[in-house]
Design an enzyme around this catalytic site. Structure first.
Site, PDB file in Angstrom:
ATOM      1  CG  ASP A 271      -7.884  -5.095   1.618  1.00  0.00           C
ATOM      2  OD1 ASP A 271      -8.854  -4.602   2.227  1.00  0.00           O
ATOM      3  OD2 ASP A 271      -7.809  -5.133   0.377  1.00  0.00           O
TER       4      ASP A 271
ATOM      5  CG  ASP B 173      -1.367 -20.538  -0.508  1.00  0.00           C
ATOM      6  OD1 ASP B 173      -0.864 -20.484   0.634  1.00  0.00           O
ATOM      7  OD2 ASP B 173      -0.837 -21.157  -1.449  1.00  0.00           O
TER       8      ASP B 173
ATOM      9  CE  LYS C 163       2.406 -18.036  -1.963  1.00  0.00           C
ATOM     10  NZ  LYS C 163       1.609 -19.294  -1.994  1.00  0.00           N
TER      11      LYS C 163
ATOM     12  CG  ASP D  91     -13.400  -7.460   2.082  1.00  0.00           C
ATOM     13  OD1 ASP D  91     -13.238  -6.752   3.092  1.00  0.00           O
ATOM     14  OD2 ASP D  91     -13.758  -7.006   0.977  1.00  0.00           O
TER      15      ASP D  91
ATOM     16  CE1 TYR E 122      -3.319  -2.864   0.760  1.00  0.00           C
ATOM     17  CE2 TYR E 122      -4.604  -0.846   0.987  1.00  0.00           C
ATOM     18  CZ  TYR E 122      -4.542  -2.208   0.809  1.00  0.00           C
ATOM     19  OH  TYR E 122      -5.696  -2.921   0.678  1.00  0.00           O
TER      20      TYR E 122
HETATM   21  C1  IPM Z   1     -10.364  -1.573   3.810  1.00  0.00           C
HETATM   22  C2  IPM Z   1     -10.604  -1.033   2.425  1.00  0.00           C
HETATM   23  C3  IPM Z   1      -9.487  -0.081   2.060  1.00  0.00           C
HETATM   24  C4  IPM Z   1      -8.197  -0.855   2.096  1.00  0.00           C
HETATM   25  C5  IPM Z   1      -9.688   0.620   0.713  1.00  0.00           C
HETATM   26  C6  IPM Z   1     -10.986   1.365   0.643  1.00  0.00           C
HETATM   27  C7  IPM Z   1      -8.526   1.542   0.374  1.00  0.00           C
HETATM   28  O1  IPM Z   1     -10.731  -2.071   1.520  1.00  0.00           O
HETATM   29  O2  IPM Z   1     -10.296  -0.764   4.759  1.00  0.00           O
HETATM   30  O3  IPM Z   1     -10.260  -2.776   3.954  1.00  0.00           O
HETATM   31  O4  IPM Z   1      -7.837  -1.525   1.124  1.00  0.00           O
HETATM   32  O5  IPM Z   1      -7.515  -0.790   3.126  1.00  0.00           O
HETATM   33 MG    MG Z   2     -10.745  -3.993   2.397  1.00  0.00          MG
END
Ligand code: IPM
Ligand code: MG
Length: 362
Positions: free
Chosen positions: A247, A223, A191, A251, A141
């Protein structure tokens, strides 16, 4: 206590969900005799529109002056042209960096009432309680060089994943401390079979692990972790990992809990606020959901639960935090749902109604 909080509502459903979370905060503050000092500032797309940039200097100053920050969401189709120089997400990354918020805590706790909201089998998700600790200010990032060059048909682009041992060690220490307050199990995800940064990550993680012999430690490749998270998520307690892996895995893990609309997060750094707790930024892990923005149907529970995390981590107010969490749980147990987590036959509430339902149950 005097709670000085800067609110960055942002874009899309951000303003709707933060409004409800602030209402809950006001109700809790009133009951426990805390004084709220709220300050609002711009971030993301709305900041681009009104101030020409996603993170105006006044916003950074307002956040630095506060004990804690509450953020809604940033981004939307209006600002998502990949060719544009300014993007709302730069505001979010910028504030994380400016405040030194290197540790992102993403708890994934499956409420019993929502076991059926998950796409996974009930026996897999019932009782899941995982805490993902994601490194937030390093890795791909922020690594340099980053960018695109050349012209078609010879365009190329580069991102750089970079970590120092100091960045890894401080993240691992927070993760181990958190594991001590839980089931004392820590999984470090990397990884290392491919990436140099991961091999450094693993070496430093082992060194820090030696300081915490009371915590059970394991390494898992990213993975494999992605697979185990949906195969047997109950095996995990604390998962510590680098920015990009965190990240993605968070999710994935969110879907154990049925919806992104349920999950809060806390981003913490080393800096203490004037109460002696870590100054942090609190936000739901979901995005700005432009498709439902302005309709009053977004689920505010992730942001409400983020406020609970704020009370716990930036103010040490455990009782108040727990009060909010149990009010949310009671609303769910009473069958109340927003659209994202509604099963057939459930009472579907709008954003405001859900906020009010939580306040009623505080
Ligand atoms: C998160 C989001 C952010 C990230 C985006 C919106 C930049 O996906 O907070 O997980 O990737 O950190
Ligand atoms: Mg995210």
């Amino acid at each position: 206590m005097n709670l000085k909080i800067t609110v960055l509502a942002g874009d899309g459903i951000g303003p709707e969900v933060t409004r409800e979370a602030i209402n809950v905060l006001k109700a809790v503050a009133k009951r426990h005799h805390h004084k709220l000092e709220l300050d609002y500032a711009l971030i993301g797309g709305i900041a681009i529109d009104r101030a020409g940039k996603p993170l105006p200097a006044e916003t950074v100053a307002a956040c630095k002056a506060a004990d804690a920050v509450l953020l809604g969401a940033v981004g939307g189709p209006k600002w998502s042209d990949p060719r544009s120089k300014v993007r709302p997400e730069q505001g979010l990354l910028g504030i994380r960096k400016a405040l030194g918020l290197f540790a992102n805590l993403r708890p994934v706790k499956v409420f019993d009432a929502l076991v059926d909201a998950s796409t996974l089998k009930p026996e897999v998700v019932r009782g899941v309680d995982v805490l993902i600790v994601r490194e937030l200010t390093g890795g791909a990032y922020f690594g340099k060089p980053q960018g695109q060059s050349g012209r078609p048909p010879a365009r190329e682009a580069v991102d750089t994943t970079q970590y120092t041992e100091k960045e890894i060690a401080r993240l691992m220490r927070i993760a181990f401390e958190l594991a001590r307050g839980r089931r004392r199990k820590l999984t470090s995800v990397d990884k290392a079979n491919v990436l140099a940064t991961s091999r450094l990550w693993r070496a430093v993680a082992h060194e820090v692990a030696a300081e915490y012999p009371d915590v059970q430690y394991e390494d898992v490749l990213v993975d494999a972790c992605a697979m185990h998270l949906i195969r047997a998520p109950k095996n995990y307690d604390v998962i510590a990992t680098e920015n990009l892996f965190g990240d993605i895995l968070s999710d994935e893990a969110a879907m154990l809990a049925g919806s992104m609309g349920m999950l809060p997060s806390a981003s913490l750094g080393e800096k203490l606020n004037r109460h002696g707790y870590r100054r942090g930024l609190y936000e739901p892990i979901h995005g700005s959901a432009p498709d439902i923005a302005g309709q009053g149907i977004a689920n505010p529970l992730a942001t409400i639960l983020s406020v609970a995390m704020m009370l716990r981590w930036s103010f040490g107010l455990e009782e108040e935090a727990a009060r909010i969490e149990s009010a949310v749980e009671r609303a769910l147990n009473d069958g109340l749902r927003c659209k994202d987590i509604a099963s057939p036959g459930a009472t579907v509430l709008g954003t405001k109604e859900m906020g009010a339902a939580v306040i009623e149950r505080l």
